[in-house]
Scaffold this active site. Structure first.
Site, PDB file in Angstrom:
ATOM      1  N   SER B 150     118.864  70.240 -15.983  1.00  0.00           N
ATOM      2  CA  SER B 150     120.136  70.061 -15.115  1.00  0.00           C
ATOM      3  C   SER B 150     120.187  71.142 -14.122  1.00  0.00           C
ATOM      4  CB  SER B 150     121.228  69.738 -16.113  1.00  0.00           C
ATOM      5  OG  SER B 150     122.438  69.158 -15.217  1.00  0.00           O
ATOM      6  N   ASP B 314     118.244  58.464 -17.067  1.00  0.00           N
ATOM      7  CA  ASP B 314     118.938  59.551 -16.622  1.00  0.00           C
ATOM      8  C   ASP B 314     119.072  59.139 -15.060  1.00  0.00           C
ATOM      9  OD1 ASP B 314     120.171  61.741 -15.524  1.00  0.00           O
ATOM     10  OD2 ASP B 314     118.634  63.094 -15.979  1.00  0.00           O
ATOM     11  N   HIS B 347     121.249  61.524 -18.826  1.00  0.00           N
ATOM     12  CA  HIS B 347     121.315  62.821 -18.549  1.00  0.00           C
ATOM     13  C   HIS B 347     121.351  63.595 -19.580  1.00  0.00           C
ATOM     14  CE1 HIS B 347     120.845  66.217 -15.839  1.00  0.00           C
ATOM     15  NE2 HIS B 347     122.219  66.600 -16.199  1.00  0.00           N
TER      16      HIS B 347
END
Lengths: 197, 375
Positions: B150, B314, B347
């Site tokens: 991320s 995701d 995610h």
């Protein structure tokens, strides 16, 4: 024991060559080429499990589709582009072969022979779709979408102005030189773009 | 159980003054970090872990007295993906955060009061600049790898572009090279929720009531984007809270509502609202192409190898974004491996799916060490 097709390909490819393996599976061939020929190789593979297997082997690999992922490479980026046991599994054969010949100085294609004697017998006498050493699948679960003979492929290359630089044929762990379209279960071809006159 | 202590380094000399990407100068910052494993004599086995948005320097092992280990303990430790028997692993808290490194809640030495909105806007690149200072302080000239998911993945890509000579490899997980309109939009809703809270007071709430309500709503929204419809369906479905039947009023009927409320509340206790604004802004400003350059050009000077990982479910940092980076790296003849791992966790997968990540990363790092760091 090294698979014979891998051994033949490793024999053909020169040391230190830059290789792209399209449909590289678990990366066995690329690992062999690295070990035996110190090749700098990378692969493209669509199955995520196989991609992780490649990484476990220490092989460089990118998950992707060989149908759409070749345009990023410039002409002649690789010494060899390998399509072993993968060309018969794609729909867009002409486009992929064109791309492979563009980005590779040479292309190595390995294909199963649909017209081996045993296949012909099964069709003629058994009345069924053949199951052979190089075509071990049933009609309903085969990943192959194109069925061709060694002869078909040679004809195709002639039509498309592709030069076959070398061809090696094999069956049951041995190389075959006589009547390959009858006696070989598979063939490996080294291709090059024919220079236009 | 292995223990670790968080260390602090203060950069306060005039020569330490940072020039941020915005051009603003920032002097005197402190950086907190942790290390795991031992640096070898050649100093060639160091890996920097880069944390995500609300993460911190405590990536692995235990703090004395804690019953929970660091946030990526499943990945970092003896015999794990980032094997501390082999590697020297470093993780520092990013600038702008509220977990020890200087950020908007830190005291401004010039006023003696917390910076609040007086803190300069920072970028992903500024985070990397600070991390490089830390490395220099630790005497490490070249890393075996940088790795993060991320926002950590964004820092990893930025590292490879900003300091190509200092890396052997970059591991970029569930990330991107530029924030898209959708990613910016979610962040903006979160920021508006914080700023609409009357307790926010234009960021000047320290020592008073904190903007709890706004920050909790921002976090609730964030949480939805970190999950997938599958993982939410599996975890909550339409299950009802307590009463077992619909209330026909506006109290909480569904478990998912209770879960979000709980997540929002617990977040307020551990995160600073202004840091929420600064870090989301840093991500939104992130665009390595600067809006004009081609990504293939941006990656021209990359010298490191890459491992890029994305997850099927995701939708916040979807696979095509990872793939775009992979393609541009390939076009530059960078040795890049890419895998899209199957997961239903959205995610959050990079914080949850350890088996496949471990298999991929363990052997990838061994290869990098064998082929690059031993030369």
């Amino acid at each position: 024991m090294i698979r014979l097709d891998y051994a033949i390909i490793a024999d053909i490819i020169e040391p230190n060559a830059k290789v792209l393996d399209l449909g590289c599976g678990s990366g066995e061939l690329l690992a062999l080429l690295k070990e035996k020929k110190n090749c700098r190789g990378t692969g493209i593979e669509i199955d995520d499990k196989e991609v992780v297997n490649c990484l476990e082997r220490g092989v460089s690999v990118a998950q992707g589709d060989i149908d759409s992922d070749l345009d990023v490479y410039e002409d002649n980026r690789f010494d060899y582009v390998v399509l072993n046991e993968s060309l018969q599994q794609v729909m867009n054969i002409e486009k992929i072969l064109d791309e492979a010949l563009r980005i590779g100085k040479r292309v190595i294609v390995g294909i199963p022979n649909f017209c081996h004697t045993s296949a012909r017998f099964q069709i003629f006498f058994g009345g069924q779709v053949p199951i052979t050493e190089s075509l071990p699948y049933k009609w309903y679960n085969t990943p192959n979408v194109r069925f061709l003979s060694l002869y078909d492929f040679e004809k195709f290359c002639a039509e498309k102005n592709i030069a076959i630089e070398k061809a090696r044929y094999f069956t049951r762990g041995k190389e075959v030189s006589l009547f390959p379209n009858l006696l070989a279960h598979a063939g490996i071809f080294v291709l090059q773009k024919k220079l236009s006159k | 159980m292995q223990y670790v202590e968080t260390k602090t380094i203060l950069f306060s000399k005039p020569s330490d003054e940072l020039t941020l990407k915005s051009g603003v100068k920032l002097g005197s910052i402190s950086v907190v970090y942790e290390t795991y494993g031992e640096l070898n004599a050649q100093k060639s086995n160091a890996i920097m872990i880069l944390h995500a948005f609300t993460g911190d320097a405590h990536a692995a092992f235990y703090h004395k007295g804690d019953d929970k280990p660091g946030w990526w303990d499943a990945m970092i430790g003896p015999g794990k993906a980032f094997d501390t028997n082999k590697y020297f692993v470093i993780c520092s808290n990013v600038i702008g955060s509220c977990k020890g490194t200087t950020g908007p809640s830190s005291l401004n030495p010039q006023t003696g009061k917390p910076y609040g909105l007086g803190f300069p806007v920072i970028t992903i690149q500024d985070m990397v600049t600070v991390q490089k200072k830390l490395l220099e302080h630790l005497g490490i000239a070249k890393l075996l790898s940088v790795a993060g998911g991320s926002m950590g993945g964004m820092q990893a890509v930025a590292w490879a572009v900003m300091y190509p000579e200092m890396l052997n490899s970059a591991i970029v997980i569930a990330a991107c090279h530029r924030h898209t309109a959708q990613q910016i939009a979610f962040h903006e809703v979160g920021r508006q929720a914080v700023m609409a809270d009357s307790d926010w007071m234009a960021g000047d709430y320290y020592g008073k009531a904190v903007p709890k309500r706004g920050l909790a709503v921002a976090r609730m929204l964030g949480h939805i984007t970190y999950m997938s419809w599958m993982s939410m369906e599996q975890k909550f479905g339409r299950k009802l809270v307590g009463k077992g039947e619909l209330g026909y009023n506006f109290s909480k009927d569904f478990e998912v509502e209770g879960y979000l409320a709980h997540r929002g509340q617990s977040f307020v206790d551990r995160f600073d609202a202004n840091s929420y604004l600064y870090l989301t802004k840093a991500m939104d400003y992130f665009d390595l192409t600067e809006g004009t350059r081609k990504l293939t050009e941006v990656f021209k000077n990359v010298k490191s190898d890459f491992l890029v990982i994305s997850f099927t479910s995701d939708w916040l940092y979807p696979s095509p974004q990872s793939k775009e980076m992979v393609r541009a790296l390939k076009a530059n003849d960078v040795e890049v491996s890419y895998v899209e791992l199957k997961s239903d966790y959205g995610h959050d997968a990079f914080l949850v799916e350890f088996d496949d990540q471990t298999r991929a990363i363990t052997h990838y790092l061994a290869k990098v060490q064998r082929e690059r760091a031993s030369q």
